[in-house]
Write a protein that holds these residues in place. Structure first.
Motif, mmCIF file in Angstrom:
data_model
loop_
_atom_site.group_PDB
_atom_site.id
_atom_site.type_symbol
_atom_site.label_atom_id
_atom_site.label_comp_id
_atom_site.label_asym_id
_atom_site.label_seq_id
_atom_site.Cartn_x
_atom_site.Cartn_y
_atom_site.Cartn_z
ATOM 1 N N PRO A 49 24.798 70.053 86.869
ATOM 2 C CA PRO A 49 24.695 68.728 87.494
ATOM 3 C C PRO A 49 23.918 67.752 86.633
ATOM 4 N N LEU A 50 24.384 66.520 86.608
ATOM 5 C CA LEU A 50 23.687 65.474 85.889
ATOM 6 C C LEU A 50 22.449 65.053 86.677
ATOM 7 N N SER A 51 21.359 64.802 85.980
ATOM 8 C CA SER A 51 20.159 64.301 86.634
ATOM 9 C C SER A 51 19.922 62.868 86.207
ATOM 10 N N THR A 52 19.086 62.176 86.961
ATOM 11 C CA THR A 52 18.790 60.778 86.643
ATOM 12 C C THR A 52 17.324 60.704 86.266
ATOM 13 N N LEU A 53 17.045 60.737 84.984
ATOM 14 C CA LEU A 53 15.666 60.798 84.508
ATOM 15 C C LEU A 53 15.379 59.649 83.561
ATOM 16 N N GLY A 54 14.191 59.123 83.630
ATOM 17 C CA GLY A 54 13.692 58.191 82.635
ATOM 18 C C GLY A 54 14.626 57.069 82.301
ATOM 19 N N ALA A 55 15.154 56.389 83.329
ATOM 20 C CA ALA A 55 16.084 55.295 83.073
ATOM 21 C C ALA A 55 15.419 54.230 82.217
ATOM 22 N N PRO A 56 16.008 53.887 81.071
ATOM 23 C CA PRO A 56 15.401 52.871 80.207
ATOM 24 C C PRO A 56 15.671 51.473 80.740
ATOM 25 N N ARG A 57 14.916 50.531 80.231
ATOM 26 C CA ARG A 57 15.195 49.123 80.533
ATOM 27 C C ARG A 57 16.282 48.634 79.589
ATOM 28 N N THR A 58 17.140 47.761 80.100
ATOM 29 C CA THR A 58 18.159 47.169 79.256
ATOM 30 C C THR A 58 17.821 45.710 79.002
ATOM 31 N N GLN A 59 18.056 45.288 77.781
ATOM 32 C CA GLN A 59 17.793 43.901 77.380
ATOM 33 C C GLN A 59 19.097 43.294 76.878
ATOM 34 N N PRO A 60 19.577 42.213 77.501
ATOM 35 C CA PRO A 60 20.809 41.591 77.009
ATOM 36 C C PRO A 60 20.626 41.033 75.600
ATOM 37 N N VAL A 61 21.588 41.315 74.754
ATOM 38 C CA VAL A 61 21.609 40.730 73.410
ATOM 39 C C VAL A 61 22.650 39.621 73.347
ATOM 40 N N ALA A 62 23.834 39.880 73.913
ATOM 41 C CA ALA A 62 24.915 38.892 73.901
ATOM 42 C C ALA A 62 25.824 39.152 75.093
ATOM 43 N N ALA A 63 26.502 38.099 75.536
ATOM 44 C CA ALA A 63 27.474 38.201 76.632
ATOM 45 C C ALA A 63 28.680 37.347 76.271
ATOM 46 N N GLY A 64 29.667 37.325 77.162
ATOM 47 C CA GLY A 64 30.855 36.513 76.923
ATOM 48 C C GLY A 64 31.859 37.138 75.992
ATOM 49 N N LEU A 65 31.800 38.466 75.830
ATOM 50 C CA LEU A 65 32.757 39.184 74.987
ATOM 51 C C LEU A 65 33.889 39.710 75.852
ATOM 52 N N GLU A 66 35.126 39.578 75.371
ATOM 53 C CA GLU A 66 36.267 40.028 76.149
ATOM 54 C C GLU A 66 36.631 41.453 75.754
ATOM 55 N N ASN A 67 36.304 42.383 76.644
ATOM 56 C CA ASN A 67 36.590 43.804 76.423
ATOM 57 C C ASN A 67 36.190 44.260 75.023
ATOM 58 N N PRO A 68 34.896 44.168 74.703
ATOM 59 C CA PRO A 68 34.445 44.635 73.392
ATOM 60 C C PRO A 68 34.661 46.137 73.249
ATOM 61 N N TRP A 69 34.913 46.579 72.015
ATOM 62 C CA TRP A 69 35.302 47.977 71.790
ATOM 63 C C TRP A 69 34.427 48.671 70.742
ATOM 64 N N GLY A 70 34.147 47.987 69.635
ATOM 65 C CA GLY A 70 33.409 48.616 68.543
ATOM 66 C C GLY A 70 32.260 47.747 68.071
ATOM 67 N N LEU A 71 31.221 48.393 67.557
ATOM 68 C CA LEU A 71 29.986 47.709 67.152
ATOM 69 C C LEU A 71 29.527 48.231 65.792
ATOM 70 N N ALA A 72 29.130 47.301 64.927
ATOM 71 C CA ALA A 72 28.538 47.656 63.642
ATOM 72 C C ALA A 72 27.371 46.712 63.374
ATOM 73 N N PHE A 73 26.421 47.171 62.568
ATOM 74 C CA PHE A 73 25.218 46.399 62.261
ATOM 75 C C PHE A 73 25.265 45.928 60.812
ATOM 76 N N LEU A 74 24.894 44.666 60.590
ATOM 77 C CA LEU A 74 24.849 44.117 59.242
ATOM 78 C C LEU A 74 23.403 44.049 58.767
ATOM 79 N N PRO A 75 23.183 44.111 57.454
ATOM 80 C CA PRO A 75 21.816 44.160 56.931
ATOM 81 C C PRO A 75 20.964 42.932 57.258
ATOM 82 N N ASP A 76 21.599 41.790 57.524
ATOM 83 C CA ASP A 76 20.835 40.573 57.809
ATOM 84 C C ASP A 76 20.478 40.413 59.283
#
Length: 370
Positions: free
Chosen positions: A19-46
């Motif tokens: 069974p899955l347990s619910t432990l230590g739920a982290p806080r979420t911080q919005p970074v961006a919104a208004g994306l239409e069905n986003p699928w993939g994420l990558a990070f750039l050096p800047d």
């Protein structure tokens, strides 16, 4: 090649139904919104983020969350159903070569068929265009389907690229054949050439790009701390799997599965194991519809989370924190439960976890330690 690879079916069964347990739920911080069905994420050096939107757009998001205009110069993309612009990966040397890779559903020149494709390009200096775009892999055959594209990209330590490929739903039996790309994972060099140490190079009747086969629809893949490529894949109705990819291995679909036909009934002979077919490291019944996969290598969340595997659930809308012990799943914990369909999860350069929510007003969220 005939092999029997088992990881302790009893142990896997216990883990699958733990069974899955619910432990230590982290806080979420919005970074961006208004994306239409986003699928993939990558990070750039800047500090910017590259995010794909399934309807066919690639955007650079500023560090402060401002959405950039869609990046121009992308190839023709077949959108609809599960298809569209899917994964994105920044090259490990992006800082010097500005190279990135996209995975998407590629339409045929004439007709309604399509297939998964992998392209490379350079991001222009102003960040507005994809330049020098080159398709370096195209799945064959093309199929008239809007389902099961797979499409996760992983760069291995040696610089080769692994790409997951779905069985296209209507062609599941082809996942057991080596003369096509359906239901496979392929491995190519960054220019699309075939590495000479691929397992099927020189084998008659087998495509040399193939690394492993017998897959259904892998929408999560990551490079593990062990240097191996890990992936998960959707089961039909139950039987989602986590697998560690071995060269030349057969992962069984559709001959063996812990799932069943939609609406009930066994698939094929109803087998869950067969000699020469690799047992999953872990499976879920019922299905969680997994998407996205990341290992946490930082200590930003404390020692208990370091080395854990994180997987998004589309069906139930949570992030699964998976504890591993001795190469097996020891426990699972639901995070940000019920927030939204989690499409992707990645560890950022800052050591924190980021997730994409798959919705018409999709969000990029950062998980903050307690």
């Amino acid at each position: 090649m005939k092999r029997a690879v088992y990881v302790g079916v009893a142990a896997v069964w216990l883990a699958a139904f733990m069974p899955l347990s619910t432990l230590g739920a982290p806080r979420t911080q919005p970074v961006a919104a208004g994306l239409e069905n986003p699928w993939g994420l990558a990070f750039l050096p800047d500090g910017r983020y590259l995010v794909t939107e399934r309807p066919g757009r690639l955007r650079a998001i500023a560090a402060d969350g401002r959405l950039g205009e869609p990046i121009a110069g992308l190839p023709a993309i077949a959108t609809g159903g599960q298809g569209g612009l899917l994964d994105v990966l920044a090259d490990s040397s992006f800082a010097s070569n500005r190279t990135f890779y996209i995975c998407y559903s590629e339409p045929e020149a004439r007709g309604s068929a399509n297939s998964t494709a992998l392209a490379r390009a350079q991001l222009s200096a102003d960040g507005l265009r994809a330049e020098n775009l080159q398709v370096i892999f195209s799945q064959r055959p093309k199929v008239a389907s809007s389902s099961h594209f797979g499409c996760r990209i992983v760069e291995a330590r040696d610089g080769t690229l692994f790409l997951t490929l779905g069985d296209r739903f209507s062609r599941k039996e082809d996942a057991q054949r080596l003369d096509n790309h359906l239901g496979k994972v392929v491995r190519v060099a960054k220019d699309g050439s075939i590495p000479r140490d691929n397992p099927f190079v020189g084998r008659a009747g087998a495509l040399p790009e193939i690394w492993s086969y017998g897959h259904r629809n892998g929408q999560g893949a990551a490079l593990g701390p062990d240097g191996q490529v890990w992936m998960h894949e959707h089961g039909p109705q139950g039987g989602d799997e986590i697998n560690v990819l071995q060269a030349g291995a057969n992962y069984g679909w559709p001959t063996v599965t812990y799932g069943e036909n939609y609406g009930g009934g066994k698939i094929g002979e109803g087998l869950t194991a067969k000699d020469g077919m690799v047992q999953p490291l872990h499976y879920w019944v019922p299905s969680i519809a997994p998407s996205g996969m990341a290992f946490l290598t930082s200590d930003r969340y404390g020692a208990a989370w370091k080395g854990n595997l994180f997987v998004g659930s589309l069906k139930f809308g949570y992030l699964d924190r998976i504890e591993l012990k001795d190469g097996k799943v020891a426990a699972e914990h639901r995070l940000i439960d019920g927030r939204a369909r989690i499409r992707d999860v990645r560890q950022g350069p800052d050591g924190l976890l980021y997730v994409l929510t798959d919705e018409s007003n999709g969000k990029l969220l950062r998980l903050l330690p307690d």
